[in-house]
Scaffold this active site. Structure first.
Site, PDB file in Angstrom:
ATOM      1  N   TYR A  57      81.989  14.297  76.363  1.00 38.04           N
ATOM      2  CA  TYR A  57      81.449  15.042  75.403  1.00 38.04           C
ATOM      3  C   TYR A  57      81.439  16.467  75.893  1.00 38.04           C
ATOM      4  O   TYR A  57      80.777  16.879  76.836  1.00 38.04           O
ATOM      5  CB  TYR A  57      80.215  14.361  75.027  1.00 38.04           C
ATOM      6  CG  TYR A  57      80.056  12.977  74.486  1.00 38.04           C
ATOM      7  CD1 TYR A  57      81.260  12.518  74.243  1.00 38.04           C
ATOM      8  CD2 TYR A  57      79.096  12.212  74.611  1.00 38.04           C
ATOM      9  CE1 TYR A  57      81.343  11.071  73.786  1.00 38.04           C
ATOM     10  CE2 TYR A  57      78.982  10.788  74.064  1.00 38.04           C
ATOM     11  CZ  TYR A  57      79.990  10.424  73.806  1.00 38.04           C
ATOM     12  OH  TYR A  57      80.155   9.108  73.351  1.00 38.04           O
ATOM     13  N   HIS A 114      84.486   4.093  79.401  1.00 35.26           N
ATOM     14  CA  HIS A 114      84.347   4.558  77.969  1.00 35.26           C
ATOM     15  C   HIS A 114      85.455   3.765  76.878  1.00 35.26           C
ATOM     16  O   HIS A 114      84.944   3.529  75.929  1.00 35.26           O
ATOM     17  CB  HIS A 114      84.542   5.980  77.793  1.00 35.26           C
ATOM     18  CG  HIS A 114      84.061   6.803  76.583  1.00 35.26           C
ATOM     19  ND1 HIS A 114      83.657   8.123  76.938  1.00 35.26           N
ATOM     20  CD2 HIS A 114      83.757   6.381  75.295  1.00 35.26           C
ATOM     21  CE1 HIS A 114      83.198   8.616  75.704  1.00 35.26           C
ATOM     22  NE2 HIS A 114      83.351   7.382  74.852  1.00 35.26           N
TER      23      HIS A 114
HETATM   24  P1  NDP Z   1      75.875   9.012  64.159  1.00 41.38           P
HETATM   25  O1  NDP Z   1      76.182   7.944  63.163  1.00 41.38           O
HETATM   26  O2  NDP Z   1      74.729   8.917  65.201  1.00 41.38           O
HETATM   27  O3  NDP Z   1      75.819  10.531  63.134  1.00 41.38           O
HETATM   28  C1  NDP Z   1      75.704  11.821  63.786  1.00 41.38           C
HETATM   29  C2  NDP Z   1      75.605  12.601  62.492  1.00 41.38           C
HETATM   30  O4  NDP Z   1      74.764  12.198  61.647  1.00 41.38           O
HETATM   31  C3  NDP Z   1      75.341  13.876  63.166  1.00 41.38           C
HETATM   32  O5  NDP Z   1      76.252  14.909  62.163  1.00 41.38           O
HETATM   33  C4  NDP Z   1      73.730  14.206  62.778  1.00 41.38           C
HETATM   34  O6  NDP Z   1      73.834  15.564  62.137  1.00 41.38           O
HETATM   35  C5  NDP Z   1      73.549  13.401  61.379  1.00 41.38           C
HETATM   36  N1  NDP Z   1      72.190  12.696  61.341  1.00 41.38           N
HETATM   37  C6  NDP Z   1      71.598  12.222  62.413  1.00 41.38           C
HETATM   38  N2  NDP Z   1      70.545  11.676  61.675  1.00 41.38           N
HETATM   39  C7  NDP Z   1      70.458  12.145  60.329  1.00 41.38           C
HETATM   40  C8  NDP Z   1      69.765  11.860  59.332  1.00 41.38           C
HETATM   41  N3  NDP Z   1      68.498  11.046  59.480  1.00 41.38           N
HETATM   42  N4  NDP Z   1      70.009  12.191  58.306  1.00 41.38           N
HETATM   43  C9  NDP Z   1      71.137  12.810  57.985  1.00 41.38           C
HETATM   44  N5  NDP Z   1      71.940  13.118  58.860  1.00 41.38           N
HETATM   45  C10 NDP Z   1      71.531  12.640  60.122  1.00 41.38           C
HETATM   46  O7  NDP Z   1      77.223   9.251  65.149  1.00 41.38           O
HETATM   47  P2  NDP Z   1      77.798   9.492  66.262  1.00 41.38           P
HETATM   48  O8  NDP Z   1      79.193   9.528  66.462  1.00 41.38           O
HETATM   49  O9  NDP Z   1      77.377  10.786  67.060  1.00 41.38           O
HETATM   50  O10 NDP Z   1      77.136   8.287  67.216  1.00 41.38           O
HETATM   51  C11 NDP Z   1      75.919   8.305  67.848  1.00 41.38           C
HETATM   52  C12 NDP Z   1      76.305   8.134  69.284  1.00 41.38           C
HETATM   53  O11 NDP Z   1      77.015   7.273  69.827  1.00 41.38           O
HETATM   54  C13 NDP Z   1      76.986   9.233  69.789  1.00 41.38           C
HETATM   55  O12 NDP Z   1      76.447  10.911  69.749  1.00 41.38           O
HETATM   56  C14 NDP Z   1      77.435   9.191  71.183  1.00 41.38           C
HETATM   57  O13 NDP Z   1      76.225   9.277  72.164  1.00 41.38           O
HETATM   58  C15 NDP Z   1      77.905   7.606  70.875  1.00 41.38           C
HETATM   59  N6  NDP Z   1      79.273   7.346  70.803  1.00 41.38           N
HETATM   60  C16 NDP Z   1      79.979   6.659  71.471  1.00 41.38           C
HETATM   61  C17 NDP Z   1      81.574   6.405  71.242  1.00 41.38           C
HETATM   62  C18 NDP Z   1      82.016   5.552  72.399  1.00 41.38           C
HETATM   63  O14 NDP Z   1      83.242   5.516  72.170  1.00 41.38           O
HETATM   64  N7  NDP Z   1      81.525   4.833  73.106  1.00 41.38           N
HETATM   65  C19 NDP Z   1      82.043   6.977  70.188  1.00 41.38           C
HETATM   66  C20 NDP Z   1      81.121   7.710  69.198  1.00 41.38           C
HETATM   67  C21 NDP Z   1      79.676   7.969  69.546  1.00 41.38           C
HETATM   68  P3  NDP Z   1      72.776  16.438  62.977  1.00 41.38           P
HETATM   69  O15 NDP Z   1      73.005  16.605  64.443  1.00 41.38           O
HETATM   70  O16 NDP Z   1      73.077  18.049  62.384  1.00 41.38           O
HETATM   71  O17 NDP Z   1      71.136  16.250  62.491  1.00 41.38           O
END
Ligand code: NDP
Length: 280
Positions: A57, A114
């Site tokens: 990241y 990962h």
């Molecule tokens: P999420 O499903 O957690 O969504 C994140 C997005 O949703 C951001 O744009 C955030 O915006 C927004 N958001 C968060 N809370 C709210 C809310 N209550 N209302 C409206 N919008 C919201 O997606 P991620 O892909 O980030 O997944 C979570 C975590 O999982 C990652 O951050 C990472 O740590 C991990 N991950 C691991 C992967 C792997 O291959 N192992 C792949 C993908 C993710 P804002 O920040 O502006 O609030």
């Protein structure tokens, strides 16, 4: 008064919060660093003390943000990072050192591969076990492993020490309920559910919006409640907005009736046959 954050027990017996904090996209832009750090600190204050990051990241930038957020409170945190598959095998030892430096700590609580990559699993497991013996990590696990990968992992020396599998899981991605989720539940291996609100895309679904209104909740809260309802599942939503962190935290207080779960099952049907594991 908020309900406490529920816990999930790892194979080692350690209990971790069932609702953690994601960090993908953090550390990309210095203009948003302050909000990112404030969000993570808010999450810690509210009991979401599991933080998930990765060397991938922002090329280490996310780990640096996490390092700043946990400064002075390392012992409160269950810290998870991930190694790039290209840095796996014995390369994981040096990669872990680099992560520790960025995180400004001397140990990780959980270190994940990962995704599978090309190195033989036994080599990476050996490196993880070396890191454990050296006190650099408390436990190791995997990410994006389907049942066939997990079976293979368990067949290599010490492969049974796997402590978690982090995969894509949310209302709109229920494929793992067919096989991987029960497989892990039977063996007491937690699933960390990544992209639990499908990176925001889930939140526009009309049926989810309708059910959320019934509970005076938001669609994000219901999407997280769906995951929290399942044994051994740890959603790790990411937000760089402290108010949204609070909103996400309050998902633990929602009690959805069986009737409304059935409505959500109709809108987001569980799998009726094997699907290969989705990845983002
Ligand atoms: P999420 O499903 O957690 O969504 C994140 C997005 O949703 C951001 O744009 C955030 O915006 C927004 N958001 C968060 N809370 C709210 C809310 N209550 N209302 C409206 N919008 C919201 O997606 P991620 O892909 O980030 O997944 C979570 C975590 O999982 C990652 O951050 C990472 O740590 C991990 N991950 C691991 C992967 C792997 O291959 N192992 C792949 C993908 C993710 P804002 O920040 O502006 O609030």
């Amino acid at each position: 008064m908020r309900d406490p954050v529920p816990t999930v027990t790892l194979p080692s017996g350690i209990m971790v919060p069932a609702l953690g904090l994601g960090t993908w996209n953090m550390g990309e832009n210095s203009a948003t660093a302050r909000d990112e750090i404030a969000s993570l600190k808010t999450g810690l204050d509210l009991g979401m003390t599991l933080i998930d990051t990765a060397e991938m990241y922002a090329d280490g930038g996310s780990e640096e943000i996490v390092g700043k957020a946990i400064e002075g409170r390392r012992d409160e945190v269950f810290l998870v990072s991930k190694v790039y598959p290209a840095n796996a095998s014995q390369g994981a030892v040096a990669a872990c050192e680099r992560s520790l430096k960025r995180l400004q700590t001397d140990r990780l609580d959980l270190y994940l591969l990962h995704w599978r990559g090309n190195y033989p699993l036994e080599e990476t497991v050996e490196a993880f076990e070396d890191l454990k013996a050296a006190g650099k990590i408390e436990a190791w696990g995997v990410s994006n492993f389907d049942v066939v990968d997990m079976d293979e992992l368990l067949s290599v020396p010490n492969g049974g020490n796997v402590a978690a599998n982090q995969v894509l899981y949310n209302l709109s991605r229920r494929g793992i309920e067919y096989d991987l989720l029960p497989w892990c539940q039977e063996r007491g291996i937690p699933i960390m559910a990544y992209s639990p609100i499908e990176q925001g895309r889930l939140l526009h679904h009309p049926e989810l919006i309708r059910i959320a209104k019934i509970y005076q909740a938001t669609p994000a809260q219901v999407a997280l409640a769906f995951l929290l309802e399942r044994d051994g599942v740890i959603p790790i939503p990411k937000s760089s907005n402290p108010q949204r962190i609070e909103e996400n935290r309050d998902s633990v207080d929602i009690d959805i009736t069986d009737e409304d779960w059935a409505v959500l099952d109709a809108a987001f049907p569980p799998p009726s046959r094997k699907k290969s594991l989705d990845m983002l």
